[in-house]
Motif scaffolding. Structure first.
Motif, PDB file in Angstrom:
ATOM      1  N   LEU A  83       0.826  -1.210   0.000  1.00 39.87           N
ATOM      2  CA  LEU A  83       0.000   0.000   0.000  1.00 39.87           C
ATOM      3  C   LEU A  83       0.858   1.257   0.000  1.00 39.87           C
ATOM      4  CD1 LEU A  83      -2.769  -1.028   2.568  1.00 39.87           C
ATOM      5  CD2 LEU A  83      -3.041  -0.776   0.101  1.00 39.87           C
ATOM      6  N   SER A  84       1.911   1.247   0.787  1.00 44.37           N
ATOM      7  CA  SER A  84       2.793   2.417   0.858  1.00 44.37           C
ATOM      8  C   SER A  84       3.494   2.660  -0.472  1.00 44.37           C
ATOM      9  CB  SER A  84       3.829   2.225   1.970  1.00 44.37           C
ATOM     10  OG  SER A  84       3.203   2.131   3.232  1.00 44.37           O
ATOM     11  N   ARG A 123       3.865   5.810  -6.295  1.00 41.80           N
ATOM     12  CA  ARG A 123       3.982   5.738  -7.757  1.00 41.80           C
ATOM     13  C   ARG A 123       3.884   7.122  -8.381  1.00 41.80           C
ATOM     14  NH1 ARG A 123       1.819   1.078 -10.676  1.00 41.80           N
ATOM     15  NH2 ARG A 123       0.229   2.478 -11.461  1.00 41.80           N
ATOM     16  N   ARG A 124       4.747   7.365  -9.370  1.00 45.11           N
ATOM     17  CA  ARG A 124       4.811   8.681 -10.007  1.00 45.11           C
ATOM     18  C   ARG A 124       5.432   8.531 -11.393  1.00 45.11           C
ATOM     19  NH1 ARG A 124       8.565   7.481  -6.502  1.00 45.11           N
ATOM     20  NH2 ARG A 124      10.773   7.856  -6.954  1.00 45.11           N
ATOM     21  N   SER A 140       8.163   3.660  -8.861  1.00 51.54           N
ATOM     22  CA  SER A 140       7.685   3.589  -7.486  1.00 51.54           C
ATOM     23  C   SER A 140       8.872   3.572  -6.544  1.00 51.54           C
ATOM     24  CB  SER A 140       6.840   2.325  -7.268  1.00 51.54           C
ATOM     25  OG  SER A 140       7.669   1.170  -7.221  1.00 51.54           O
ATOM     26  N   SER A 141       8.582   3.725  -5.272  1.00 49.93           N
ATOM     27  CA  SER A 141       9.614   3.536  -4.261  1.00 49.93           C
ATOM     28  C   SER A 141       9.941   2.049  -4.152  1.00 49.93           C
ATOM     29  CB  SER A 141       9.133   4.069  -2.907  1.00 49.93           C
ATOM     30  OG  SER A 141       8.901   5.455  -2.966  1.00 49.93           O
ATOM     31  N   LEU A 145       7.597  -1.975  -7.594  1.00 47.67           N
ATOM     32  CA  LEU A 145       6.277  -2.396  -8.055  1.00 47.67           C
ATOM     33  C   LEU A 145       6.080  -1.903  -9.482  1.00 47.67           C
ATOM     34  CD1 LEU A 145       3.620  -3.786  -7.247  1.00 47.67           C
ATOM     35  CD2 LEU A 145       2.756  -1.541  -6.555  1.00 47.67           C
ATOM     36  N   PRO A 146       6.136  -2.793 -10.467  1.00 48.26           N
ATOM     37  CA  PRO A 146       6.006  -2.352 -11.860  1.00 48.26           C
ATOM     38  C   PRO A 146       4.587  -1.897 -12.183  1.00 48.26           C
ATOM     39  CG  PRO A 146       6.224  -4.738 -11.746  1.00 48.26           C
ATOM     40  CD  PRO A 146       6.373  -4.233 -10.351  1.00 48.26           C
ATOM     41  N   SER A 147       4.480  -1.067 -13.195  1.00 49.25           N
ATOM     42  CA  SER A 147       3.182  -0.484 -13.542  1.00 49.25           C
ATOM     43  C   SER A 147       2.256  -1.468 -14.227  1.00 49.25           C
ATOM     44  CB  SER A 147       3.389   0.735 -14.455  1.00 49.25           C
ATOM     45  OG  SER A 147       4.052   0.356 -15.651  1.00 49.25           O
ATOM     46  N   ASN A 148       2.759  -2.638 -14.623  1.00 49.56           N
ATOM     47  CA  ASN A 148       1.912  -3.610 -15.321  1.00 49.56           C
ATOM     48  C   ASN A 148       1.405  -4.720 -14.400  1.00 49.56           C
ATOM     49  OD1 ASN A 148       4.620  -4.514 -15.180  1.00 49.56           O
ATOM     50  ND2 ASN A 148       4.302  -5.977 -16.831  1.00 49.56           N
ATOM     51  N   VAL A 149       1.466  -4.501 -13.085  1.00 48.00           N
ATOM     52  CA  VAL A 149       0.894  -5.442 -12.117  1.00 48.00           C
ATOM     53  C   VAL A 149      -0.393  -4.847 -11.554  1.00 48.00           C
ATOM     54  CG1 VAL A 149       1.193  -6.575  -9.884  1.00 48.00           C
ATOM     55  CG2 VAL A 149       3.086  -6.507 -11.509  1.00 48.00           C
TER      56      VAL A 149
END
Length: 419
Positions: free
Chosen positions: A327-328, A333-334, A342-343, A357-361
């Motif tokens: 969640l954190s 994400r930016r 993401s961090s 955390l990749p953007s395609n998950v």
């Protein structure tokens, strides 16, 4: 002579040889245009019938930034256009860059930026490969043009040039990225992209063909929720098809358990932290990845494909306990340099490498609200889109008749990515 020694020779003598008139007999000319290309051609993954390897130190006069390019003939046969791999030497000969770049002569500026953005979205920025704009070749006009054309790169310094094993490994990695992007572009030219409405209609038709009843508005709501946030909660009474709509949506775009792009994770009531989901370090100090970490690793390797994770009955345990790290990171994400970042989710000290955390998950949680479950905190609800399923159609009997077959489509990440 090793590839490392060839590069070092160029970097050691080029500035001095530039003071003299350009000649084919010059050692720098021989190295860049003949010796290095011939060495690269001997590598087993540089297929001679597919790739052109060419080097240049300028035409008539010495160039400030000599280069050696590897070009896929399906894309281009000239460094003036298209995209290709190219070694670029900095003007001061202190740095060498292995880059995935574009021709600056015949490529319009807006097209160059579009391709650069797409390549960066597909290449995971990890390890030695970088996808930022920190490349520094020099101050000349040509150097600045080359810098703008670069989508990804690996940097080496003259004082610390790695051995051939590392140079070849880096080149193979970049060749894999190059080949992947070429094939993606080829498939895109064969299969025209669908509009958002066509995507919704296809997914709705696929789910209906499976004998399940959802309105097109419900399907559209789920797709739009995934586009705006990578975490969606489906709540409602038991038996309304919360898990199934997620499964059929994923399957309709080619994401299945067999190919690893759809993962169902049943949540257990005894989950108190993220170790069951992300992994843990065992007594031997070895990292044991959890199911979500395995999905993330696969998604990083295939950034052009969407990956779906269903946390089934996710509120059997307290979500803010076992899911707090994710969640954190979602909140962090930016957009940076044309791609979503993401961090860090797990540090290198724990997982062996920094995990992001990749953007395609896309994570979909299903929940029932009864005496066996836990309520959600505001932190969880703030980071998710929530959809309620409480409508039951007992008079819908289409599943009793013969239903048409709808084949899944090989959907890309662009169908679900935020724009």
């Amino acid at each position: 002579m090793s590839l490392r020694d060839l590069f070092r020779q160029v970097m050691a003598i080029y500035e001095e040889e530039k003071r003299e008139k350009l000649s084919k007999e010059r050692r720098a000319f021989q190295l860049v245009t003949k010796a290095i290309p011939e060495k690269i051609k001997t590598l087993p993954f540089v297929e001679p019938d597919r790739y052109i390897v060419k080097g240049s130190v300028g035409q008539g006069v010495w160039t400030d930034v000599p280069w050696v390019a590897v070009m896929d003939q399906k894309v281009t046969d000239s460094t003036q256009r298209g995209y290709y791999l190219v070694y670029l030497f900095s003007e001061d000969m202190r740095r060498l860059y292995l880059t995935l770049a574009q021709g600056v002569t015949e490529t319009p500026r807006d097209e160059m930026e579009r391709v650069k953005k797409e390549i960066r979205q597909r290449i995971p920025a990890r390890g030695r490969v970088q996808t930022d704009s920190a490349i520094r070749l020099g101050q000349s006009k040509r150097a600045k043009e080359y810098e703008r054309s670069v989508a990804a790169y690996v940097v080496y310094s003259f004082d610390n040039l790695p051995p051939d094993e590392q140079l070849v490994s880096d080149l193979k990695t970049m060749m894999d990225y190059y080949r992947q992007y070429v094939e993606t572009e080829r498939m895109r030219s064969i299969e025209p992209s669908l509009s958002d409405r066509a995507v919704v209609e296809h997914i709705h038709s696929y789910i209906t063909a499976k004998g399940f009843y959802y309105t097109q508005e419900e399907v559209m709501n789920l797709i739009l929720s995934l586009k705006t946030k990578p975490f969606v909660i489906l709540c409602g009474i038991s038996g309304t098809g919360k898990t199934k709509i997620a499964q059929w949506l994923a399957e309709s775009v080619g994401a299945t358990e067999d190919n690893g792009r759809f993962t169902l994770i049943p949540v257990r009531p005894d989950w108190n932290d993220g170790s069951d989901l992300l992994g843990y370090v065992d007594i031997k100090s070895d990292f044991k990845p959890g199911p979500l970490t395995n999905v993330i690793t696969e998604a990083e390797n295939h950034p052009d494909k969407p990956y779906f994770v269903v946390l089934d009955e996710m509120n059997l345990a307290r979500v803010e306990h076992y899911f707090s790290d994710v969640l954190s990171v979602m909140e962090s994400r930016r957009w940076e340099n044309g791609r979503m970042v993401s961090s860090r989710l797990l540090p290198k000290e724990t997982a062996g490498r920094d995990l992001f955390l990749p953007s395609n998950v896309y994570i979909i949680g299903t929940v029932n609200m009864d005496e066996t479950t836990h309520p959600f905190s505001k932190k969880v609800l703030d980071r998710a889109n929530t959809i309620e399923f409480n409508r039951v159609r007992l008079d819908h009997l289409d599943f009793l008749r013969s239903l048409p077959t709808v084949a899944p489509l090989s959907g890309g990440q662009e169908w679900f990515a935020a724009r």
